[in-house]
Design an enzyme around this catalytic site. Structure first.
Site, mmCIF file in Angstrom:
data_model
loop_
_atom_site.group_PDB
_atom_site.id
_atom_site.type_symbol
_atom_site.label_atom_id
_atom_site.label_comp_id
_atom_site.label_asym_id
_atom_site.label_seq_id
_atom_site.Cartn_x
_atom_site.Cartn_y
_atom_site.Cartn_z
ATOM 1 N N ARG A 1 0.945 -1.023 0.162
ATOM 2 C CA ARG A 1 -0.004 -0.050 -0.141
ATOM 3 C C ARG A 1 0.790 1.319 -0.074
ATOM 4 O O ARG A 1 0.630 2.139 -0.616
ATOM 5 C CB ARG A 1 -1.062 0.130 1.469
ATOM 6 C CG ARG A 1 -2.232 0.845 0.884
ATOM 7 C CD ARG A 1 -2.021 2.427 1.714
ATOM 8 N NE ARG A 1 -1.238 2.283 2.888
ATOM 9 C CZ ARG A 1 -0.244 2.927 3.447
ATOM 10 N NH1 ARG A 1 0.099 3.899 2.561
ATOM 11 N NH2 ARG A 1 0.178 2.817 4.732
ATOM 12 N N PHE B 1 9.105 10.595 -2.871
ATOM 13 C CA PHE B 1 8.778 11.917 -2.296
ATOM 14 C C PHE B 1 9.195 12.323 -1.023
ATOM 15 O O PHE B 1 9.473 11.698 -0.257
ATOM 16 C CB PHE B 1 7.177 11.902 -1.704
ATOM 17 C CG PHE B 1 6.434 12.920 -1.165
ATOM 18 C CD1 PHE B 1 5.843 13.983 -1.610
ATOM 19 C CD2 PHE B 1 6.462 13.217 0.382
ATOM 20 C CE1 PHE B 1 5.303 15.054 -1.137
ATOM 21 C CE2 PHE B 1 6.073 13.999 0.995
ATOM 22 C CZ PHE B 1 5.413 15.099 0.359
ATOM 23 N N LEU C 1 10.314 14.711 1.517
ATOM 24 C CA LEU C 1 10.207 16.039 2.494
ATOM 25 C C LEU C 1 10.950 15.844 3.796
ATOM 26 O O LEU C 1 11.696 16.821 3.991
ATOM 27 C CB LEU C 1 8.785 15.831 2.644
ATOM 28 C CG LEU C 1 8.184 16.965 3.818
ATOM 29 C CD1 LEU C 1 8.399 18.428 3.091
ATOM 30 C CD2 LEU C 1 6.809 16.644 4.153
ATOM 31 N N THR D 1 10.543 6.823 1.047
ATOM 32 C CA THR D 1 10.008 5.360 0.635
ATOM 33 C C THR D 1 10.013 5.303 -0.878
ATOM 34 O O THR D 1 9.951 6.515 -1.722
ATOM 35 C CB THR D 1 8.462 5.117 0.710
ATOM 36 O OG1 THR D 1 8.373 5.156 2.123
ATOM 37 C CG2 THR D 1 7.893 3.997 0.174
ATOM 38 N N ARG E 1 -2.872 10.382 3.461
ATOM 39 C CA ARG E 1 -3.397 9.904 4.677
ATOM 40 C C ARG E 1 -4.730 9.535 4.671
ATOM 41 O O ARG E 1 -5.171 8.622 5.291
ATOM 42 C CB ARG E 1 -3.208 11.165 5.737
ATOM 43 C CG ARG E 1 -1.998 11.656 6.250
ATOM 44 C CD ARG E 1 -2.063 12.935 6.719
ATOM 45 N NE ARG E 1 -0.635 13.435 7.199
ATOM 46 C CZ ARG E 1 -0.148 14.638 7.384
ATOM 47 N NH1 ARG E 1 -1.226 15.622 7.327
ATOM 48 N NH2 ARG E 1 1.042 14.986 7.685
ATOM 49 N N ASP F 1 -1.680 -12.365 20.441
ATOM 50 C CA ASP F 1 -2.282 -12.768 21.551
ATOM 51 C C ASP F 1 -2.913 -14.255 21.404
ATOM 52 O O ASP F 1 -2.492 -15.306 21.991
ATOM 53 C CB ASP F 1 -2.825 -11.961 22.746
ATOM 54 C CG ASP F 1 -3.312 -12.650 24.015
ATOM 55 O OD1 ASP F 1 -2.341 -12.803 24.811
ATOM 56 O OD2 ASP F 1 -4.342 -12.934 24.068
ATOM 57 N N GLY G 1 -1.089 -17.053 20.200
ATOM 58 C CA GLY G 1 -0.103 -17.879 21.044
ATOM 59 C C GLY G 1 1.582 -17.635 20.728
ATOM 60 O O GLY G 1 1.651 -16.769 19.848
ATOM 61 N N GLU H 1 3.843 9.887 7.786
ATOM 62 C CA GLU H 1 2.722 10.908 7.298
ATOM 63 C C GLU H 1 1.906 11.574 8.543
ATOM 64 O O GLU H 1 0.616 11.545 8.650
ATOM 65 C CB GLU H 1 1.572 10.140 6.475
ATOM 66 C CG GLU H 1 2.240 9.311 5.514
ATOM 67 C CD GLU H 1 1.967 9.592 3.921
ATOM 68 O OE1 GLU H 1 0.852 10.272 4.028
ATOM 69 O OE2 GLU H 1 2.357 8.733 3.240
#
Ligand SMILES: Cc1cc2nc3c(=O)[nH]c(=O)nc-3n(C[C@H](O)[C@H](O)[C@H](O)COP(=O)(O)OP(=O)(O)OC[C@H]3O[C@@H](n4cnc5c(N)ncnc54)[C@H](O)[C@@H]3O)c2cc1C
Length: 388
Positions: free
Chosen positions: A94, A133, A135, A168, A247, A340, A343, A367
């Site tokens: 994603r 990108f 930044l 990324t 976002r 959890d 296990g 982000e």
């Protein structure tokens, strides 16, 4: 691996159009058929499955929400749902699509010239050109306005100096969108791979987003043509406008990660026998599963509403902050509960829960961190700025 069954406790499917469901289902099938069989080996090796990029292009998921230039022009909800399905596979997948579409194609589409759009967008939609990108800098994360990367006007070119960190796709990108200060103002620049003075380094040894490339970008007297400036925006609103798009996608995407681990934990609880009965029969285990489906349902509703606000032009960036913040947290909590329930088995990569959990530690940070989004919503409702 057993077939994924998506949680839909409130029949939220009814709220989507046929087009939205079709877009979602085709990506869901692609993720099951093409991505799930290879993610474990890529996660172990710390590599991104780049051979799948053309398939992403063929499905129309790269820059899917943009109009023209061979982009699919999908509705906001359809776009969100495809990101949900991609993150059901892995947050790295994603992230790749979000960076390409929301952080690279969107600024070229929105802030660029017609020549820049023609040159980059059709190839980026097809997956023939990859973007990144830039930044964040090593010393400026939540406070990007403090960046030290500079551009200087020099005749028919700009000269860039500085570096970007945690980027990324950096090492695999053909073009970097770089935010740098020009005469004190933040501006966006297109820097093509191979430009003298531009180099990249891979950030290695990550426990999180292992199937995603994370890099440093370095600019040393890097001279770029004047035509590579994004002319139609200046100031922090340039990168923040892109981040708002990305976002939005995370708010949907993280629901997918939560659905994946809920599905895994539910099946496991129904099949794992302790004290001569499936652990799903124990009240405490049910309570954990109920918490998960409860919060996933709320997260699905938030994402759906976000999409409808966007499609009717009523979306405010603080709406996006609230959903990004909630759904990242919700998905991470679902992972912890699912682990959890699994296990000891839950700590191995035979199950996907721990991979999603580790990934989401990045997603809740990048982000805009969880707390920065609280402060964005806080500023909106109180009128008081507690960020700086
Ligand atoms: C895997 C990964 C991929 C990334 N990809 C990209 C990318 O493609 N492009 C890009 O530009 N960046 C990228 N980033 C960077 C990401 O956006 C930053 O990590 C993020 O903005 C946070 O910055 P930071 O890590 O420097 O943390 P900091 O800003 O140093 O924050 C550290 C802590 O301080 C808190 N804090 C900071 N300021 C405040 C405040 N005012 N009030 C209260 N608490 C505060 C934060 O909430 C956090 O808990 C990526 C990061 C990761 C981990």
């Amino acid at each position: 691996m057993s077939e994924f069954k998506a949680a839909d406790f409130y029949q939220i499917d009814d709220l989507f159009t046929d087009e939205e469901r079709m877009a979602r289902d085709s990506v869901r099938e692609w993720v099951s058929a093409e991505f799930m069989p290879v993610i474990e080996e890529h996660n172990r090796a710390g590599t991104f499955p780049a051979d799948l990029i053309p398939g992403l292009g063929e499905m129309g998921v790269l820059g899917a929400s943009l109009e023209g230039y061979d982009c699919a022009g999908m509705s906001p909800v359809a776009y969100g749902l495809i990101l949900q399905e991609l993150e059901r596979g892995d947050s790295g997948l994603r992230s790749f699509v979000s960076v390409q579409g929301s952080l690279c194609m969107y600024p070229i589409h929105t802030y660029g010239t017609e020549e820049q759009r023609q040159k980059y967008l059709p190839k980026m939609a097809a997956g023939e050109l990859i973007g990144c990108f830039g930044l964040t800098e090593a010393d400026f994360g939540s406070d990007p306005g403090g960046m030290i990367t500079r551009a200087v006007d020099d005749g028919d070119s700009y000269v860039l100096n500085g570096s970007k960190f945690w980027i990324t796709n950096g090492c695999i990108a053909d073009v970097a969108i770089v935010w740098a200060k020009l005469d004190g103002d933040i501006r966006g620049f297109l820097v093509d791979k191979g430009t003298p003075g531009f180099s990249t380094n891979t950030i290695k040894n990550k426990f999180s987003l292992r199937a995603s490339v994370t890099s440093e970008l370095v600019f040393e007297d890097c001279r770029i043509p004047k035509a590579n400036l994004l002319p139609n925006v200046s100031g922090l609103k340039g990168p923040l406008g892109c981040l708002s798009q990305a976002r939005y996608g995370i708010a949907f995407g993280t629901v997918g990660a939560a659905m994946a681990v809920y599905d895994e934990a539910l099946r496991y609880a129904q099949n794992r026998i302790q004290f001569d009965r499936p652990i799903a029969r124990f009240q405490l285990v049910q309570n954990k599963l109920v918490w998960m489906v409860n919060e996933i349902t709320k997260g699905q509703m938030l994402a759906w509403r976000l999409g409808r606000l966007k499609e009717t032009g009523r979306l405010h960036h603080s709406h996006v902050s609230l959903a990004k913040r909630n759904n990242c947290w919700m998905a991470l909590e679902c992972c912890r509960l699912a682990r959890d329930i699994l296990g000891a088995n839950g700590i191995t990569d035979e199950y996907q829960t721990m991979r999603h959990m580790c990934n989401l530690e990045s997603v809740i940070t990048y982000e805009g961190t969880h707390d920065i989004h609280a402060l964005i919503v806080g500023r909106e409702i109180t009128g008081e700025n507690a960020i700086e």
